[in-house]
Motif scaffolding. Structure first.
Motif, PDB file in Angstrom:
ATOM      1  N   VAL A  31      -0.039  -8.183  -3.899  1.00 23.03           N
ATOM      2  CA  VAL A  31       1.339  -8.037  -4.363  1.00 23.03           C
ATOM      3  C   VAL A  31       1.644  -6.564  -4.639  1.00 23.03           C
ATOM      4  O   VAL A  31       2.684  -6.046  -4.214  1.00 23.03           O
ATOM      5  N   VAL A  32       0.737  -5.868  -5.309  1.00 25.18           N
ATOM      6  CA  VAL A  32       0.934  -4.438  -5.581  1.00 25.18           C
ATOM      7  C   VAL A  32       1.045  -3.666  -4.267  1.00 25.18           C
ATOM      8  O   VAL A  32       1.925  -2.818  -4.106  1.00 25.18           O
ATOM      9  N   ALA A  33       0.181  -3.973  -3.308  1.00 31.45           N
ATOM     10  CA  ALA A  33       0.203  -3.279  -2.010  1.00 31.45           C
ATOM     11  C   ALA A  33       1.515  -3.506  -1.271  1.00 31.45           C
ATOM     12  O   ALA A  33       2.026  -2.603  -0.604  1.00 31.45           O
ATOM     13  N   ARG A  34       2.087  -4.690  -1.375  1.00 32.17           N
ATOM     14  CA  ARG A  34       3.381  -4.958  -0.734  1.00 32.17           C
ATOM     15  C   ARG A  34       4.498  -4.166  -1.400  1.00 32.17           C
ATOM     16  O   ARG A  34       5.354  -3.596  -0.740  1.00 32.17           O
ATOM     17  N   ILE A  35       4.494  -4.121  -2.723  1.00 31.49           N
ATOM     18  CA  ILE A  35       5.575  -3.459  -3.442  1.00 31.49           C
ATOM     19  C   ILE A  35       5.495  -1.944  -3.291  1.00 31.49           C
ATOM     20  O   ILE A  35       6.509  -1.286  -3.058  1.00 31.49           O
ATOM     21  N   ASP A  36       4.287  -1.376  -3.392  1.00 33.03           N
ATOM     22  CA  ASP A  36       4.195   0.091  -3.394  1.00 33.03           C
ATOM     23  C   ASP A  36       4.116   0.713  -2.012  1.00 33.03           C
ATOM     24  O   ASP A  36       4.073   1.921  -1.874  1.00 33.03           O
ATOM     25  N   GLY A  37       4.128  -0.103  -0.959  1.00 32.25           N
ATOM     26  CA  GLY A  37       4.185   0.431   0.396  1.00 32.25           C
ATOM     27  C   GLY A  37       2.846   0.577   1.081  1.00 32.25           C
ATOM     28  O   GLY A  37       2.795   1.000   2.233  1.00 32.25           O
TER      29      GLY A  37
END
Length: 136
Positions: free
Chosen positions: A77-83
């Motif tokens: 989820v973090v990887a999706r949000i932060d690019g």
């Protein structure tokens, strides 16, 4: 003695500035979600926002992110949000809101205890998304 103590206090103050923020604020995360995510994912986070119809790939139902093993996929989820993990449906890598989500001023933990450095807005948003699991 006062000079020595002053140096200790100065060092302690300097270290406290660089210590990552550990707390996550669900209310702030909800506000971030409503301002930046609901347009595509919808107010109820099931992927039915007003922009969903014009996207190449339909938005994910954010209420069903928990794995079959019962873990919230924090790292993904973090990887999706932060690019780190770009999404074609947004027309460009996430985040489309640029610098707002940048930085590494917070640390959150996965369900298995792994630390993930991220920005405070992302940490708060993840905290909010966790509260939505299983609601739809």
């Amino acid at each position: 003695m006062a000079g020595w103590m002053g140096k200790i206090f100065a060092l302690a103050a300097a270290l406290s500035i660089s210590v990552p923020a550990w707390s996550q604020d669900v209310e702030s995360g909800e506000e971030i979600y409503m301002n930046y995510c609901a347009t595509c994912h919808g107010l109820d986070a099931i992927g039915n926002g007003p922009m969903a119809g014009v996207l190449v790939i339909q938005p994910t139902n954010l209420t069903k992110l928990v794995t079959s093993g019962g873990e919230f996929p924090t790292e993904r989820v973090v990887a999706r949000i932060d690019g780190q993990e770009p999404l074609v449906s947004h027309g460009s890598p996430m985040p489309v809101y640029g610098p707002f989500f940048e930085g590494r001023d917070a640390t959150i933990k996965t369900d298995s205890g792994q630390s993930i450095p991220t920005s405070k807005p992302i940490a708060d948003l993840v905290a909010y998304l966790k509260t939505l699991q299983g609601q739809q």
